[in-house]
Motif scaffolding. Structure first.
Motif, mmCIF file in Angstrom:
data_model
loop_
_atom_site.group_PDB
_atom_site.id
_atom_site.type_symbol
_atom_site.label_atom_id
_atom_site.label_comp_id
_atom_site.label_asym_id
_atom_site.label_seq_id
_atom_site.Cartn_x
_atom_site.Cartn_y
_atom_site.Cartn_z
ATOM 1 N N UNK A 20 0.840 -1.078 0.090
ATOM 2 C CA UNK A 20 -0.045 0.098 0.161
ATOM 3 C C UNK A 20 0.802 1.156 -0.018
ATOM 4 N N UNK A 21 2.009 1.258 0.557
ATOM 5 C CA UNK A 21 2.876 2.281 0.797
ATOM 6 C C UNK A 21 3.288 3.003 -0.423
ATOM 7 N N UNK A 22 3.507 2.144 -1.402
ATOM 8 C CA UNK A 22 4.314 2.826 -2.671
ATOM 9 C C UNK A 22 3.031 3.582 -3.437
ATOM 10 N N UNK A 23 1.926 3.061 -3.260
ATOM 11 C CA UNK A 23 0.762 3.558 -4.178
ATOM 12 C C UNK A 23 0.360 4.594 -3.398
ATOM 13 N N UNK A 24 0.317 4.968 -1.897
ATOM 14 C CA UNK A 24 0.221 6.241 -1.285
ATOM 15 C C UNK A 24 1.141 7.163 -1.453
ATOM 16 N N UNK A 25 2.306 6.979 -1.581
ATOM 17 C CA UNK A 25 3.524 7.840 -2.081
ATOM 18 C C UNK A 25 3.308 8.478 -3.288
ATOM 19 N N UNK A 26 3.034 7.635 -4.406
ATOM 20 C CA UNK A 26 2.556 7.863 -5.675
ATOM 21 C C UNK A 26 1.425 9.053 -5.657
ATOM 22 N N UNK A 27 0.546 8.692 -5.194
ATOM 23 C CA UNK A 27 -0.792 9.446 -4.978
ATOM 24 C C UNK A 27 -0.431 10.798 -4.234
ATOM 25 N N UNK A 28 0.338 10.948 -3.232
ATOM 26 C CA UNK A 28 0.454 11.837 -2.579
ATOM 27 C C UNK A 28 1.392 12.911 -3.403
ATOM 28 N N UNK A 29 2.398 12.284 -4.038
ATOM 29 C CA UNK A 29 3.194 13.161 -4.951
ATOM 30 C C UNK A 29 2.349 13.825 -5.881
ATOM 31 N N UNK A 30 1.589 13.253 -6.440
ATOM 32 C CA UNK A 30 0.397 13.700 -7.561
ATOM 33 C C UNK A 30 -0.247 14.561 -6.970
ATOM 34 N N UNK A 31 -0.421 14.769 -5.495
ATOM 35 C CA UNK A 31 -1.273 15.632 -4.644
ATOM 36 C C UNK A 31 -0.252 16.800 -4.414
ATOM 37 N N UNK A 32 1.180 17.043 -4.944
ATOM 38 C CA UNK A 32 1.845 18.140 -4.788
ATOM 39 C C UNK A 32 2.635 18.048 -3.317
ATOM 40 N N UNK A 33 2.654 16.826 -2.522
ATOM 41 C CA UNK A 33 3.552 16.712 -1.517
ATOM 42 C C UNK A 33 5.009 16.377 -1.645
ATOM 43 N N UNK A 34 5.817 16.925 -0.978
ATOM 44 C CA UNK A 34 7.330 16.300 -1.045
ATOM 45 C C UNK A 34 7.301 15.067 -0.223
ATOM 46 N N UNK A 35 8.167 14.007 -0.268
ATOM 47 C CA UNK A 35 8.028 12.937 0.536
ATOM 48 C C UNK A 35 9.197 12.589 1.168
ATOM 49 N N UNK A 36 9.180 12.105 2.555
ATOM 50 C CA UNK A 36 9.940 11.487 3.238
ATOM 51 C C UNK A 36 9.659 9.874 3.298
ATOM 52 N N UNK A 37 10.449 9.173 2.715
ATOM 53 C CA UNK A 37 10.104 7.687 2.473
ATOM 54 C C UNK A 37 10.893 6.822 3.470
ATOM 55 N N UNK A 38 10.185 6.033 4.230
ATOM 56 C CA UNK A 38 10.709 5.111 5.246
ATOM 57 C C UNK A 38 10.335 3.612 5.199
ATOM 58 N N UNK A 39 11.334 2.768 5.200
ATOM 59 C CA UNK A 39 11.080 1.535 5.251
ATOM 60 C C UNK A 39 12.322 0.750 5.796
ATOM 61 N N UNK A 40 12.189 -0.493 6.428
ATOM 62 C CA UNK A 40 13.193 -1.172 6.745
ATOM 63 C C UNK A 40 14.050 -1.949 5.619
ATOM 64 N N UNK A 41 13.251 -2.117 4.631
ATOM 65 C CA UNK A 41 14.028 -2.546 3.485
ATOM 66 C C UNK A 41 14.921 -1.693 2.438
ATOM 67 N N UNK A 42 16.238 -1.817 2.664
ATOM 68 C CA UNK A 42 17.171 -0.929 2.091
ATOM 69 C C UNK A 42 16.872 -0.993 0.344
ATOM 70 N N UNK A 43 16.385 -2.142 -0.169
ATOM 71 C CA UNK A 43 16.354 -2.216 -1.596
ATOM 72 C C UNK A 43 14.886 -1.393 -2.002
ATOM 73 N N UNK A 44 13.980 -1.894 -1.157
ATOM 74 C CA UNK A 44 12.760 -1.265 -1.165
ATOM 75 C C UNK A 44 12.824 0.447 -1.223
ATOM 76 N N UNK A 45 13.407 1.088 -0.128
ATOM 77 C CA UNK A 45 13.542 2.413 0.100
ATOM 78 C C UNK A 45 14.146 3.135 -1.326
ATOM 79 N N UNK A 46 15.131 2.338 -1.818
ATOM 80 C CA UNK A 46 16.143 2.828 -2.915
ATOM 81 C C UNK A 46 15.139 2.863 -4.135
ATOM 82 N N UNK A 47 14.474 1.823 -4.258
ATOM 83 C CA UNK A 47 13.827 1.671 -5.776
ATOM 84 C C UNK A 47 12.744 2.750 -5.776
ATOM 85 N N UNK A 48 12.025 2.822 -4.646
ATOM 86 C CA UNK A 48 10.752 3.880 -4.959
ATOM 87 C C UNK A 48 11.227 5.334 -4.654
ATOM 88 N N UNK A 49 12.441 5.568 -4.111
ATOM 89 C CA UNK A 49 13.063 7.012 -4.268
ATOM 90 C C UNK A 49 13.512 7.137 -5.468
#
Ligand SMILES: NC(=O)c1ccc[n+]([C@@H]2O[C@H](COP(=O)([O-])OP(=O)(O)OC[C@H]3O[C@@H](n4cnc5c(N)ncnc54)[C@H](O)[C@@H]3O)[C@@H](O)[C@H]2O)c1
Length: 253
Positions: A20-49
């Motif tokens: 769910x987190x990635x889809x929320x991040x994309x939606x908030x970006x479309x709504x004009x938010x800058x994003x601070x992204x958090x996860x315990x998975x290093x690969x996961x954070x790198x990919x979506x960032x």
């Protein structure tokens, strides 16, 4: 209080590719938010960032264990340095636990509580410290319909207890932070097709689950993102301390 023109939403749980987190991040970006992204998975954070940076979004990723105060503090220090002020927090990181009640160990119970409940608290404390200075903020916590119905196949008692704790945490935060212009609300997703349910759901399994849902389908991450986007908006400033079931009517009280 009006939102600042440039503002950041911190979203946890962005690591899982089908989560769910990635889809929320994309939606908030479309709504004009800058994003601070958090996860315990290093690969996961790198990919979506990388994905959002390539799309022109102002974004910073922090590999974080939300159950660790030091790890959470380090994430927010990075966001302070990299991003506009934190106005939004979306607590989505969580873990399920299918252990039957009689087999639960203290260690297992504590881990489920630490990530789902304590992690949400630590994120709220760090974010709210910044929001109080601004005089405005929006917090969305993720409980689960399991908090109400006690669990099923993918998660049972410890998860139900931790997600019920998230509801109390949300109500306490709504009362104590409201005077600072900060709202706190919770969503209780029903079955959403992500890997937290033990991997990709087969069509047969999905059809079985959909049969018990009045709208006739399981949910998608986009269903949750739409509710989060509203609760994080400037317009939602009078919505505080509420728990929203987003479950297609599976649990109508
Ligand atoms: N999918 C559903 O059916 C459903 C239903 C009700 C509630 N929820 C809740 O919604 C939220 C998101 O669920 P999802 O389906 O996207 O789950 P998911 O398993 O796909 O993603 C969860 C993410 O949380 C991260 N995470 C786990 N422990 C962490 C920690 N200690 N620190 C930082 N990150 C950590 C994982 O790495 C993962 O990226 C969770 O809180 C979950 O309990 C989901």
């Amino acid at each position: 209080m009006e939102f600042p023109a440039r503002r950041t939403a911190v979203v946890t749980g962005v690591g899982a590719p089908r989560g769910i987190g990635r889809v929320v991040a994309r939606r908030l970006a479309a709504d004009g938010w800058s994003l601070g992204l958090v996860d315990i998975s290093a690969d996961g954070v790198a990919e979506i960032t990388r994905e959002l940076t390539d799309a022109g979004v102002e974004v910073s990723g922090a590999v974080t264990d939300i159950s660790s105060p030091e790890s959470v503090a380090a994430a927010f220090e990075r966001f302070d340095a990299d991003l506009p002020p934190v106005v939004g927090l979306v607590n989505l990181a969580g873990i399920a636990d299918p252990t039957p009640l009689m087999d639960l160990t203290v260690e297992g119970w504590n881990r489920t509580m630490a990530v789902n409940a304590t992690g949400s608290l630590l994120m709220i404390q760090a974010a709210a410290r910044r929001m109080i200075d601004l005089g405005v903020g929006r917090i969305v916590n993720t409980s689960s319909i399991t908090a109400v119905d006690g669990g099923g196949t993918f998660s049972k008692t410890s998860y139900a207890a931790a997600k019920a704790a998230v509801l109390g945490l949300t109500r306490g935060a709504a009362r104590e932070l409201g005077p600072h212009g900060i709202t706190a609300n919770a969503i209780l997703p029903g079955p959403i097709d992500t890997d937290i349910m033990g991997g990709t759901l087969t069509d047969e399994r999905k059809a079985g689950m959909a049969a018990g849902i009045p709208v006739g389908r399981v949910g998608t991450p986009a269903d949750i993102a739409a509710m989060v986007a509203f609760l994080l908006s400037q317009d939602a400033g009078f919505v505080n301390g509420v728990s929203y079931q987003v479950d297609g009517g599976k649990h109508i009280n």
